[in-house]
Scaffold this active site. Sequence first.
Site, PDB file in Angstrom:
ATOM      1  N   GLY A   3       0.791  37.097  -5.222  1.00 19.31           N
ATOM      2  CA  GLY A   3       0.057  36.639  -6.406  1.00 19.31           C
ATOM      3  C   GLY A   3      -0.968  35.577  -6.061  1.00 19.31           C
ATOM      4  N   SER A   4      -1.680  35.126  -7.086  1.00 20.65           N
ATOM      5  CA  SER A   4      -2.766  34.168  -6.834  1.00 20.65           C
ATOM      6  C   SER A   4      -2.222  32.798  -6.424  1.00 20.65           C
ATOM      7  CB  SER A   4      -3.654  34.043  -8.076  1.00 20.65           C
ATOM      8  OG  SER A   4      -2.871  33.682  -9.198  1.00 20.65           O
ATOM      9  N   THR A   5      -1.083  32.389  -6.976  1.00 17.56           N
ATOM     10  CA  THR A   5      -0.496  31.102  -6.581  1.00 17.56           C
ATOM     11  C   THR A   5      -0.004  31.188  -5.138  1.00 17.56           C
ATOM     12  OG1 THR A   5       0.259  30.959  -8.881  1.00 17.56           O
ATOM     13  CG2 THR A   5       1.054  29.260  -7.353  1.00 17.56           C
TER      14      THR A   5
ATOM     15  N   ASP B  89       7.686  31.876  -4.160  1.00 13.22           N
ATOM     16  CA  ASP B  89       6.953  32.871  -4.954  1.00 13.22           C
ATOM     17  C   ASP B  89       6.563  32.268  -6.299  1.00 13.22           C
ATOM     18  OD1 ASP B  89       5.786  35.250  -5.708  1.00 13.22           O
ATOM     19  OD2 ASP B  89       7.628  36.427  -5.692  1.00 13.22           O
ATOM     20  N   GLY B  90       5.595  32.894  -6.942  1.00 16.69           N
ATOM     21  CA  GLY B  90       5.174  32.492  -8.283  1.00 16.69           C
ATOM     22  C   GLY B  90       6.011  33.193  -9.343  1.00 16.69           C
TER      23      GLY B  90
ATOM     24  N   ASP C 155       5.532  34.875 -13.704  1.00 16.48           N
ATOM     25  CA  ASP C 155       4.704  35.051 -14.901  1.00 16.48           C
ATOM     26  C   ASP C 155       5.220  34.189 -16.045  1.00 16.48           C
ATOM     27  OD1 ASP C 155       2.942  37.092 -13.783  1.00 16.48           O
ATOM     28  OD2 ASP C 155       4.783  38.260 -13.654  1.00 16.48           O
TER      29      ASP C 155
ATOM     30  N   LYS D 298       8.816  38.340 -13.576  1.00 20.16           N
ATOM     31  CA  LYS D 298       7.932  38.500 -12.430  1.00 20.16           C
ATOM     32  C   LYS D 298       7.452  39.953 -12.377  1.00 20.16           C
ATOM     33  CE  LYS D 298       8.898  36.856  -8.527  1.00 20.16           C
ATOM     34  NZ  LYS D 298       7.447  36.654  -8.471  1.00 20.16           N
TER      35      LYS D 298
ATOM     36  N   GLY E 171       1.949  41.068 -10.717  1.00 20.74           N
ATOM     37  CA  GLY E 171       1.162  41.584  -9.592  1.00 20.74           C
ATOM     38  C   GLY E 171       1.726  42.887  -9.032  1.00 20.74           C
TER      39      GLY E 171
ATOM     40  N   GLU F 288       9.903  41.675  -4.055  1.00 20.66           N
ATOM     41  CA  GLU F 288      10.168  40.263  -4.371  1.00 20.66           C
ATOM     42  C   GLU F 288      11.652  40.052  -4.654  1.00 20.66           C
ATOM     43  OE1 GLU F 288       5.792  39.158  -6.273  1.00 20.66           O
ATOM     44  OE2 GLU F 288       7.417  39.635  -7.627  1.00 20.66           O
TER      45      GLU F 288
HETATM   46  C1  5RP Z   1       3.712  39.377  -8.498  1.00 21.54           C
HETATM   47  C2  5RP Z   1       4.401  38.277  -9.205  1.00 21.54           C
HETATM   48  C3  5RP Z   1       3.702  36.963  -9.284  1.00 21.54           C
HETATM   49  O1  5RP Z   1       4.540  35.979  -8.789  1.00 21.54           O
HETATM   50  C4  5RP Z   1       3.362  36.657 -10.711  1.00 21.54           C
HETATM   51  O2  5RP Z   1       2.641  37.760 -11.255  1.00 21.54           O
HETATM   52  C5  5RP Z   1       2.533  35.382 -10.837  1.00 21.54           C
HETATM   53  O3  5RP Z   1       1.273  35.599 -10.281  1.00 21.54           O
HETATM   54  P1  5RP Z   1       0.141  34.488 -10.258  1.00 21.54           P
HETATM   55  O4  5RP Z   1       0.553  33.466  -9.257  1.00 21.54           O
HETATM   56  O5  5RP Z   1      -1.095  35.269  -9.837  1.00 21.54           O
HETATM   57  O6  5RP Z   1       0.012  33.934 -11.649  1.00 21.54           O
HETATM   58  O7  5RP Z   1       5.490  38.406  -9.694  1.00 21.54           O
HETATM   59  O8  5RP Z   1       4.409  40.575  -8.579  1.00 21.54           O
END
Ligand code: 5RP
Length: 220
Positions: free
Chosen positions: A29-31, A81-82, A84, A94, A97, A103
Amino acid sequence: MTQDELKQLVAAAAIDLLPHGEIIGVGTGSTVNFFIDALAGIKQHIRGAVSSSERSTQRLRAHGIAVYDLNDVGQIPVYVDGADEIDPSGAMIKGGGGALTREKIIAEAAERFICIVDQSKLVQTLGQFPLPVEVVPMARELVARKLRDIGGEPRERTGYLTDNGNLILDVHGLRITQPREFETRVNQIPGVVTVGVFAHRGADTALIGTATGVERRDFV
Ligand code: 5RP
């Protein structure tokens, strides 16, 4: 601070929590992209990474960080990990992405899950973010019907296949008050590969980017 600056802040804070000389689990993900970029700065202190997606693998390798197969590694000390959404118990949604299956596998293999989020991801009750469910293609309609039966409104993520060759149904309109029970229930639908509720294996620690800095929450 912008949302990206908050993401960068928590990504940098996670670096300080990593053990040296170990293989680190890396989300998607972006984070996490900010985390991978920060990891590059300390790559001499880690052995390498296990990655939850082809995207993260490419980014790690571009930085010269070795990527290992989980099967060759066994248990890993920490997974970063990030999310949602994250609730007050550390349960998460989650899969925004699309990488939820790998994950969840790496999260399960990790001794510690560090979730890195900006404050917009904090919720009291999971479900405002459409819940991703990875589904075997031939089971799409069956799973969609079962998800409607439990009150959701599933919509297929168009033109998208996961790294595992499956579909994603994004389920709208849910209010998940009992995340563990909900996760178990959806897991039991034949054709569901992974549900994006991470409650049985939730976060151990959350680093939350706020306007006044990084807030840390530990979940017991
Ligand atoms: C990817 C995920 C990400 O951790 C989640 O979507 C958060 O993404 P972002 O950091 O871009 O907000 O679960 O499958």
